[in-house]
Write an enzyme that holds these catalytic residues in place. Structure first.
Site, short mmCIF file in Angstrom:
data_model
loop_
_atom_site.label_atom_id
_atom_site.label_comp_id
_atom_site.label_asym_id
_atom_site.label_seq_id
_atom_site.Cartn_x
_atom_site.Cartn_y
_atom_site.Cartn_z
N ILE A 11 0.86 -1.20 0.00
CA ILE A 11 0.00 0.00 0.00
C ILE A 11 0.89 1.24 0.00
O ILE A 11 1.71 1.43 0.91
CB ILE A 11 -0.93 0.03 1.23
CG1 ILE A 11 -1.77 -1.25 1.31
CG2 ILE A 11 -1.84 1.26 1.19
CD1 ILE A 11 -2.63 -1.37 2.57
N ASP A 64 8.91 7.90 -1.10
CA ASP A 64 8.23 8.98 -1.82
C ASP A 64 8.07 8.48 -3.25
O ASP A 64 9.07 8.36 -3.97
CB ASP A 64 9.08 10.26 -1.77
CG ASP A 64 8.38 11.42 -2.46
OD1 ASP A 64 7.38 11.19 -3.18
OD2 ASP A 64 8.84 12.56 -2.28
N ASN A 91 -2.39 3.99 -3.75
CA ASN A 91 -3.23 4.95 -3.04
C ASN A 91 -2.58 6.33 -2.92
O ASN A 91 -3.29 7.33 -2.83
CB ASN A 91 -3.54 4.39 -1.63
CG ASN A 91 -4.08 5.45 -0.72
OD1 ASN A 91 -5.22 5.90 -0.89
ND2 ASN A 91 -3.27 5.91 0.23
N ARG A 125 4.87 -0.27 -12.88
CA ARG A 125 5.89 -0.78 -13.83
C ARG A 125 6.85 -1.73 -13.13
O ARG A 125 7.36 -2.68 -13.71
CB ARG A 125 6.65 0.40 -14.45
CG ARG A 125 7.80 0.01 -15.37
CD ARG A 125 7.27 -0.66 -16.63
NE ARG A 125 8.33 -1.10 -17.53
CZ ARG A 125 8.96 -2.27 -17.44
NH1 ARG A 125 8.64 -3.12 -16.48
NH2 ARG A 125 9.89 -2.60 -18.32
N TYR A 158 -5.73 18.53 -11.03
CA TYR A 158 -6.06 17.36 -10.21
C TYR A 158 -6.97 16.41 -11.00
O TYR A 158 -6.73 15.19 -11.05
CB TYR A 158 -6.75 17.80 -8.91
CG TYR A 158 -7.22 16.62 -8.08
CD1 TYR A 158 -6.30 15.78 -7.48
CD2 TYR A 158 -8.58 16.33 -7.94
CE1 TYR A 158 -6.71 14.66 -6.75
CE2 TYR A 158 -9.00 15.23 -7.20
CZ TYR A 158 -8.06 14.39 -6.62
OH TYR A 158 -8.46 13.29 -5.90
N LYS A 162 -6.40 12.44 -12.28
CA LYS A 162 -7.27 11.31 -11.96
C LYS A 162 -7.89 10.71 -13.24
O LYS A 162 -8.20 9.52 -13.28
CB LYS A 162 -8.34 11.73 -10.95
CG LYS A 162 -7.75 12.02 -9.57
CD LYS A 162 -7.07 10.77 -8.97
CE LYS A 162 -6.53 10.99 -7.58
NZ LYS A 162 -5.98 9.75 -6.97
N VAL A 191 -14.47 12.38 0.20
CA VAL A 191 -14.10 11.54 1.34
C VAL A 191 -13.43 12.45 2.35
O VAL A 191 -12.48 13.16 2.01
CB VAL A 191 -13.09 10.44 0.93
CG1 VAL A 191 -12.81 9.51 2.11
CG2 VAL A 191 -13.58 9.65 -0.28
C1 8X3 Z 1 -11.62 13.60 -4.44
C2 8X3 Z 1 -12.96 13.86 -4.98
O1 8X3 Z 1 -14.76 15.62 -5.48
O2 8X3 Z 1 -13.14 16.12 -3.73
O3 8X3 Z 1 -10.85 12.87 -5.31
O4 8X3 Z 1 -12.43 16.11 -6.02
S1 8X3 Z 1 -13.31 15.51 -5.06
#
Ligand code: 8X3
Length: 259
Positions: A11, A64, A91, A125, A158, A162, A191
């Site tokens: 993890i 890191d 994660n 990888r 961000y 993702k 979250v």
């Molecule tokens: C986190 C979800 O909606 O806060 O990855 O960007 S949000």
């Protein structure tokens, strides 16, 4: 959960939030844990507590994931009994800033791209070839985000990282389709962890405002799904799970109760 007994689970970002919650649930299921984070003291403490509580083996390592050489070294230097990693939970990840793209801080972008995308790639990888070499029913579980499905204002970079996690997951799933390896992308919405505190560079008030008026998901809610996917029978591949609080439809559409 019998499926997970004695499995080796690696993890990243295991010192807090979703990573830490996953560590606890995997330990409960009898898995052995390699817990990595930038702060080795924190993962050491978590590992020792889980070892005492669940009588399972844990190994805490400083890592890191942005540092490719460090990723290679950590995996190369694993003691023999830890080399056969069955499950990789990618994660480690973060959001930094909520600025318009043309006003954004380049250092924030680099931290997000280097951790969320490059770090995940480096670990994958390095570890997937070993899963194949050891003929394991390997499983790569990536922590994506609803931000990877739909962008929202201020979240451009961000969200892009993702979205990259989604497409890396999809592409890898194709690349390993002729092997026993499974690839899962879990895409949580809001979250409540230290996610927003980190996003706002430590501004607790701003972070609290994000979850004001809505019951967010918890790290345990996500860990439940991770462990569910990992404990499915070997012929069952949970490809993707999108999960939001009931009052969140997408990254930007949230219903908040007025106080
Ligand atoms: C986190 C979800 O909606 O806060 O990855 O960007 S949000």
């Amino acid at each position: 959960m019998k499926m997970l007994k004695d499995k080796i689970v690696f993890i990243s970002g295991a010192s807090s939030g979703i990573g830490k919650a996953c560590a606890e649930l995997f330990a409960q299921a009898g898995a052995k844990l390699i817990l990595c984070a930038r702060s080795v003291e924190k993962v050491q403490e978590i590992g020792n507590a889980l070892k005492a509580q669940y009588q399972t083996d844990t190994l805490a390592l400083q890592l890191d994931v942005q540092d490719r050489k460090a990723v290679d070294k950590v995996v190369d230097d694993l003691p023999l009994q830890w080399k056969k990693i069955d499950i990789l939970v990618n994660n480690a990840g973060l959001a930094r800033g909520l600025d318009k793209l043309h006003q954004g801080d380049v250092a924030d972008w680099e931290a997000m791209i280097d951790t969320n995308v490059k770090g995940l790639l480096y670990l994958t990888r390095k570890i997937v070839p070993q899963m194949l070499e050891h003929k394991l029913n390997g499983h790569v579980i990536n922590i994506g985000s609803t931000a990877g499905i739909l962008a929202y204002p201020g979240g451009t970079v961000y969200c892009a990282t993702k979205a990259a996690v989604k497409f890396i997951s999809d592409g890898l799933r194709m690349d390993v389709v002729d092997t026993p390896i499974r690839v899962t992308n879990i895409q949580p919405g809001m979250v409540e962890t230290n996610f927003s505190v980190i996003r706002f560079h430590g501004d607790q008030q701003k972070a609290d405002n994000v979850y004001d008026g809505i019951e967010p998901l918890t790290a345990d809610d996500i860990a439940d799904i991770v462990v569910y996917a990992a404990s499915a029978p070997a012929h069952v591949q949970i490809c993707e799970v999108t999960v939001t609080p009931t009052h969140q439809a997408t990254g930007g559409i949230v219903h908040k109760e007025k106080k």
